[in-house]
Motif scaffolding. Structure first.
Motif: not given
Length: 448
Positions: A226-251
């Motif tokens: 979602m963060a990538i799509h919103a930033a790439r297609e709509y030009g917004v600045r995105v803060t994404g938060v997760t509690l999963s370290r594996e997800q964060a590293a991948y993102a």
């Protein structure tokens, strides 16, 4: 022990009140039941020991995860038959208990235990389970260990999220496909899973009215789609938060590959600790199920406080059907023990009420229940086609958990036992919502 399958069939009929509509094959090679039905396989009497010590869903789940219970043939049809019978029996029992006083209900249960057929079935279950029936088998290694302390503290939530999402990014790639979106897709006629997930993300962006230079908070950002799509297609600045370290590293890796590090910030952070508002919009996609009923008002208050006046929240959340007695609601044993520890589903009406109590104005609710059933069936097909890899990347038990969980959920959505809704709410101040008077802009078909 001869002809264990016939004895199991009789046992099931006596306990459930109707003959099982699946064929049963037992560890001794015997079979019983309809010849053209899916086959429920009991590979070891240890599965019966599990049912003795944990009757019902959790005992069956432990046998499934351990590989002692299996299905041959159409998994969906087998689950449909088994779960349908158990569901109807459970509803009848609940209605009876709800309509009588507690002392009458207690007498009824005692009478049922003294019923000769039930008593004989239980006795035969012990005999079939073998000489070690008195010894409870240890649960499979994939089961969440006993938890203590209050629900939904920050540390306990981190552990619950890690159990579900830190299974391995490679495993999730096999299941979710290139989109790496772990929530309901938005299907049009034809199209692939990747296209349907793109359309879902774009629908959310349009509902949030994202604009160049705006700020979006993506709560429970997952692998960053979602963060990538919103930033790439709509030009917004995105803060994404997760509690999963594996997800964060991948993102973060995906964000870098897209060249969006100047627009997207991925954090390992609890949403309750986000302090850098206000944001123009907030997306919460498949995250609120983890919040818990006792903490849901706090969740709504925190997100309300992080939005600027006129800001929008899109809350994409699974909902259960209301109970006749809400106080009697219980979390699903299998899901709590193996899939989403401490997760809770709420009825749509309750969720809307709490969001409104926090100050939001509800502007749109869209049910996309059938879309999730289709999404889950594609995920199951992905898992089955990559089965050797999935087992290698996790464990046989973990792969079996996800196959059972996703197939059962697909049926639950199809039968309207659970639903999923996109709720759009606005932080309306001074009466101005910022929404157009004409037909909603997001109903327009996206270009490209």
């Amino acid at each position: 022990m001869a002809d264990a399958a016939s004895r199991l069939t009789t046992l099931a009929e006596n306990l459930l009140g109707a003959p099982p509509s699946v064929r049963i094959r037992a560890w001794d090679g015997s079979e019983a039941g309809p010849a053209d039905a899916p086959v429920l396989v009991f590979r070891h009497p240890r599965a019966l020991r599990r049912l003795i010590w944990k009757p019902g869903e959790l005992g069956l789940a432990r046998g499934w995860v351990a590989g002692e219970i299996d299905v041959e043939g159409d998994l969906y049809e087998a689950l449909n038959q088994i779960s349908g019978l158990i569901w109807e029996r459970s509803k009848r029992s609940h209605r009876s208990d709800h309509s009588d006083h507690s002392d009458q209900s207690g007498r009824r249960r005692a009478h049922q235990l003294r019923d000769p057929r039930s008593a004989a079935a239980v006795a035969d279950l012990w005999r079939l389970a073998g000489p070690r029936a008195w010894l409870p088998p240890p649960p499979p290694a994939e089961e969440v260990r006993r938890r203590s302390g209050p629900l939904h503290t920050r540390s306990r939530d981190r552990q619950a999220i890690s159990h579900h999402y830190d299974v391995g990014n490679d495993f999730y790639e096999r299941v979710l496909g290139p989109s790496m979106v772990y929530s309901c897709a938005y299907w049009r006629d034809g199209g692939t899973l990747e296209e349907a997930q793109r359309d879902k993300l774009d629908l959310i962006c349009r509902k949030l009215a994202l604009k160049e230079g705006g700020r979006l908070l993506d709560v429970g950002c997952g692998w960053g789609s979602m963060a990538i799509h919103a930033a790439r297609e709509y030009g917004v600045r995105v803060t994404g938060v997760t509690l999963s370290r594996e997800q964060a590293a991948y993102a973060r890796k995906r964000v870098a590959q897209e060249g969006l590090t100047d627009r997207v910030d991925i954090r390992v952070q609890d949403y309750r600790d986000v302090k850098d508002g206000p944001y123009d919009a907030i997306s919460s996609i498949g995250m609120a199920e983890h919040v818990g009923s006792a903490q849901y008002r706090e969740y709504a208050d925190v997100l309300y406080g992080l939005l600027k006046p006129g800001g929008r929240l899109l809350n994409h959340q699974i909902a259960r059907r209301p109970e006749e007695d809400e106080a009697a609601y219980q979390v699903d044993d299998f899901i709590d023990a193996y899939v989403f520890p401490d997760g809770e589903l709420a009825p749509l009406g309750g969720t809307l009420s709490i969001l409104e109590e926090a100050g939001f104005e509800a502007r749109d609710v869209e049910s996309i229940r059938e879309h999730y059933a289709r999404t889950l069936r594609v995920w199951v097909a992905n898992l089955e086609s990559a089965w050797p890899d999935a087992v290698r990347l996790t464990s046989p038990g973990r792969a079996r958990i996800w196959r059972l969980y996703m197939a059962a959920c697909a049926l639950a959505f199809e039968r309207n036992r659970i639903g999923v809704n996109q709720i759009l709410v606005v932080k309306t101040e001074g009466g101005a919502s910022g929404l157009p008077l004409r037909a909603r802009e997001w109903t327009e078909t996206p270009q490209g």
